[in-house]
Scaffold this motif. Structure first.
Motif, PDB file in Angstrom:
ATOM      1  N   TYR A  63       0.827  -1.199   0.000  1.00 39.23           N
ATOM      2  CA  TYR A  63       0.000   0.000   0.000  1.00 39.23           C
ATOM      3  C   TYR A  63       0.870   1.261   0.000  1.00 39.23           C
ATOM      4  N   PHE A  64       1.955   1.233   0.766  1.00 40.62           N
ATOM      5  CA  PHE A  64       2.842   2.387   0.844  1.00 40.62           C
ATOM      6  C   PHE A  64       3.499   2.653  -0.511  1.00 40.62           C
ATOM      7  N   VAL A  65       3.895   1.599  -1.214  1.00 43.20           N
ATOM      8  CA  VAL A  65       4.506   1.763  -2.535  1.00 43.20           C
ATOM      9  C   VAL A  65       3.500   2.373  -3.519  1.00 43.20           C
ATOM     10  N   LEU A  66       2.230   1.938  -3.456  1.00 41.86           N
ATOM     11  CA  LEU A  66       1.204   2.509  -4.310  1.00 41.86           C
ATOM     12  C   LEU A  66       1.029   3.996  -4.045  1.00 41.86           C
ATOM     13  N   LEU A  67       1.038   4.375  -2.762  1.00 39.13           N
ATOM     14  CA  LEU A  67       0.888   5.777  -2.406  1.00 39.13           C
ATOM     15  C   LEU A  67       2.044   6.606  -2.949  1.00 39.13           C
ATOM     16  N   LEU A  68       3.268   6.108  -2.825  1.00 39.53           N
ATOM     17  CA  LEU A  68       4.427   6.826  -3.344  1.00 39.53           C
ATOM     18  C   LEU A  68       4.355   6.945  -4.860  1.00 39.53           C
ATOM     19  N   LEU A  69       3.864   5.887  -5.532  1.00 35.88           N
ATOM     20  CA  LEU A  69       3.712   5.930  -6.978  1.00 35.88           C
ATOM     21  C   LEU A  69       2.768   7.051  -7.377  1.00 35.88           C
ATOM     22  N   ASN A  70       1.662   7.141  -6.669  1.00 35.54           N
ATOM     23  CA  ASN A  70       0.674   8.179  -6.964  1.00 35.54           C
ATOM     24  C   ASN A  70       1.266   9.571  -6.797  1.00 35.54           C
ATOM     25  N   LEU A  71       1.895   9.811  -5.668  1.00 35.14           N
ATOM     26  CA  LEU A  71       2.435  11.130  -5.384  1.00 35.14           C
ATOM     27  C   LEU A  71       3.623  11.470  -6.275  1.00 35.14           C
ATOM     28  N   GLY A  72       4.408  10.453  -6.628  1.00 32.62           N
ATOM     29  CA  GLY A  72       5.632  10.709  -7.390  1.00 32.62           C
ATOM     30  C   GLY A  72       5.382  11.026  -8.842  1.00 32.62           C
ATOM     31  N   ILE A  73       4.417  10.336  -9.465  1.00 35.59           N
ATOM     32  CA  ILE A  73       4.178  10.515 -10.888  1.00 35.59           C
ATOM     33  C   ILE A  73       3.328  11.750 -11.165  1.00 35.59           C
ATOM     34  N   THR A  74       2.641  12.260 -10.140  1.00 39.07           N
ATOM     35  CA  THR A  74       1.725  13.365 -10.328  1.00 39.07           C
ATOM     36  C   THR A  74       2.335  14.525 -11.097  1.00 39.07           C
ATOM     37  N   HIS A  75       3.610  14.809 -10.855  1.00 36.95           N
ATOM     38  CA  HIS A  75       4.210  16.018 -11.408  1.00 36.95           C
ATOM     39  C   HIS A  75       5.108  15.749 -12.612  1.00 36.95           C
ATOM     40  N   ILE A  76       4.986  14.592 -13.242  1.00 36.09           N
ATOM     41  CA  ILE A  76       5.841  14.270 -14.385  1.00 36.09           C
ATOM     42  C   ILE A  76       5.703  15.317 -15.484  1.00 36.09           C
ATOM     43  N   SER A  77       4.478  15.671 -15.826  1.00 34.27           N
ATOM     44  CA  SER A  77       4.261  16.571 -16.954  1.00 34.27           C
ATOM     45  C   SER A  77       4.193  18.040 -16.548  1.00 34.27           C
ATOM     46  N   PHE A  78       4.201  18.324 -15.263  1.00 38.31           N
ATOM     47  CA  PHE A  78       4.011  19.686 -14.826  1.00 38.31           C
ATOM     48  C   PHE A  78       5.190  20.579 -15.195  1.00 38.31           C
ATOM     49  N   ALA A  79       6.380  19.969 -15.290  1.00 37.73           N
ATOM     50  CA  ALA A  79       7.578  20.759 -15.532  1.00 37.73           C
ATOM     51  C   ALA A  79       7.731  21.148 -17.000  1.00 37.73           C
ATOM     52  N   GLN A  80       6.968  20.532 -17.880  1.00 40.01           N
ATOM     53  CA  GLN A  80       7.071  20.844 -19.293  1.00 40.01           C
ATOM     54  C   GLN A  80       6.510  22.240 -19.556  1.00 40.01           C
ATOM     55  N   LYS A  81       7.118  22.945 -20.513  1.00 43.57           N
ATOM     56  CA  LYS A  81       6.674  24.292 -20.852  1.00 43.57           C
ATOM     57  C   LYS A  81       5.460  24.183 -21.768  1.00 43.57           C
ATOM     58  N   LYS A  82       4.319  24.620 -21.247  1.00 42.02           N
ATOM     59  CA  LYS A  82       3.082  24.544 -22.007  1.00 42.02           C
ATOM     60  C   LYS A  82       2.257  25.793 -21.751  1.00 42.02           C
ATOM     61  N   THR A  83       1.324  26.053 -22.666  1.00 40.99           N
ATOM     62  CA  THR A  83       0.294  27.046 -22.409  1.00 40.99           C
ATOM     63  C   THR A  83      -0.754  26.398 -21.515  1.00 40.99           C
ATOM     64  N   VAL A  84      -1.018  26.994 -20.367  1.00 38.92           N
ATOM     65  CA  VAL A  84      -1.926  26.400 -19.385  1.00 38.92           C
ATOM     66  C   VAL A  84      -3.199  27.250 -19.296  1.00 38.92           C
ATOM     67  N   LEU A  85      -4.332  26.641 -19.592  1.00 36.40           N
ATOM     68  CA  LEU A  85      -5.622  27.300 -19.499  1.00 36.40           C
ATOM     69  C   LEU A  85      -6.285  26.933 -18.174  1.00 36.40           C
ATOM     70  N   SER A  86      -7.062  27.852 -17.627  1.00 40.72           N
ATOM     71  CA  SER A  86      -7.742  27.609 -16.357  1.00 40.72           C
ATOM     72  C   SER A  86      -9.248  27.807 -16.511  1.00 40.72           C
ATOM     73  N   HIS A  87     -10.016  26.884 -15.899  1.00 41.17           N
ATOM     74  CA  HIS A  87     -11.472  26.965 -15.928  1.00 41.17           C
ATOM     75  C   HIS A  87     -12.024  26.650 -14.539  1.00 41.17           C
ATOM     76  N   TYR A  88     -13.291  27.036 -14.329  1.00 40.72           N
ATOM     77  CA  TYR A  88     -13.985  26.730 -13.082  1.00 40.72           C
ATOM     78  C   TYR A  88     -15.313  26.076 -13.442  1.00 40.72           C
ATOM     79  N   HIS A  89     -15.594  24.929 -12.811  1.00 43.14           N
ATOM     80  CA  HIS A  89     -16.777  24.154 -13.186  1.00 43.14           C
ATOM     81  C   HIS A  89     -17.522  23.665 -11.936  1.00 43.14           C
TER      82      HIS A  89
END
Length: 248
Positions: A7-33
Motif C-alpha cells: 500500500y505504501f509503494v502505491l501511495l508513493l507511486l501516486n504522489l511521485g508521478i503526479t508532477h511528471i508533466s508539470f515541468a514541461q513548458k506549455k500554455t496552461v488554461l484555467s477553468h472553473y466548473h
C-alpha cells in the motif's frame, strides 16, 4: 507487513508521478466548473453488486453541459479488503472553455478494476487500479472547414486512485475525505506513455445512515492536452453516495 509495504509503494507511486508533466513548458488554461456525482451499489446476490456512476458536469456559469458520464458495472466483493469489477463508460464532452472543441464528441470505454482497502486507526484507505479500453470519436475537418466525425480511435489508459477518509465529528457522522488519482496513457494506437490527467479532491460528507452519504468538496484537475497545451481546472464537487442491500 507485506500488505502495508505494498500500500505504501502505491501511495508513493501516486504522489511521485503526479508532477511528471508539470515541468514541461506549455500554455496552461484555467477553468472553473460544477461537478455533480452520484455513485451507488445495489446488491444483486450475496457478494455481487450492480455499481453505477452518473456524472453531470456544468460550465463555470452553469450555462450548459461541460460533460456527462454514465458508468454501469458489476462488482464482486471478495472480502472487506478486496473487490473486483468490470463495466462500461459512456462519456460525452461538449464545446466549452477557452479552447473548445468545435463539436461535441463521445467516448465508449470498457474497463476492469481492482480495489484494495485497509484501515489504520480511524483512517480508511482505498486503492483503486483500473485499466481502460477507450473508443473515442475521431474529429475530422474537411477542406471546406466543416467539422465532423469519422469512426473511432482506440487507446488504452491506466488509472490509480488513492482515497482516504476519517470521521471528524458528530459521533462518526461527519467525515473528511481526500483522494488523488492518476490517469496514464498506455503506449499504442495514437498515444505514448504520458500523464493524461491528475485529479485531487478534498471535501467532507455526512453519513445519514449506512446507505446514504451526501458530500461537498473542492477538486483540482490537471489535464494534459498535448505537447503545447494543458488545463489547470478548479471544480466545486457535489457528491451523493448510496448503497442498497437486499433484505435477507
Amino acid at each position: 507487513m507485506k500488505r502495508k509495504v505494498f500500500y505504501f509503494v502505491l501511495l508513493l507511486l501516486n504522489l511521485g508521478i503526479t508532477h511528471i508533466s508539470f515541468a514541461q513548458k506549455k500554455t496552461v488554461l484555467s477553468h472553473y466548473h460544477l461537478w455533480n456525482t452520484a455513485i451507488g451499489d445495489v446488491q444483486l446476490h450475496n457478494k455481487f453488486y450492480f455499481n453505477s456512476e452518473l456524472h453531470l458536469r456544468f460550465t463555470s456559469q452553469c450555462e450548459g453541459f461541460q460533460q456527462y458520464l454514465f458508468i454501469p458495472g458489476i462488482k464482486y466483493a471478495h472480502s472487506k479488503g478486496l473487490s473486483i469489477a468490470a463495466g462500461f463508460t459512456y462519456f460525452k464532452n461538449f464545446p466549452h472553455g477557452k479552447s473548445p472543441l468545435p463539436i461535441a464528441l463521445s467516448e465508449n470505454t470498457l474497463w476492469q478494476e481492482v480495489t484494495l482497502s485497509n484501515k489504520v486507526k480511524q483512517y480508511s484507505f482505498f486503492h483503486r487500479l483500473r485499466f481502460e479500453e477507450r473508443f473515442t470519436q475521431r474529429l475530422v475537418i474537411s477542406e471546406t472547414g466543416n467539422t465532423g466525425t469519422d469512426g473511432r480511435i482506440y487507446n488504452n489508459r491506466f488509472r490509480y486512485r488513492c482515497l482516504v477518509n476519517r470521521p471528524i465529528a458528530l459521533k462518526e457522522k461527519v467525515y473528511v475525505m481526500a483522494f488523488n488519482e492518476l490517469w496514464i496513457n498506455i503506449p499504442g494506437g495514437t498515444t505514448n506513455l504520458s500523464l493524461n490527467q491528475n485529479l485531487f479532491y478534498l471535501g467532507s460528507y455526512y453519513q445519514f445512515n449506512k446507505g446514504l452519504k451526501l458530500g461537498v468538496g473542492l477538486m483540482h484537475q490537471y489535464l494534459n492536452r498535448g505537447n503545447e497545451l494543458a488545463e489547470s481546472n478548479c471544480m466545486l464537487s457535489l457528491l451523493c453516495l448510496y448503497k442498497i442491500e437486499s433484505r435477507k
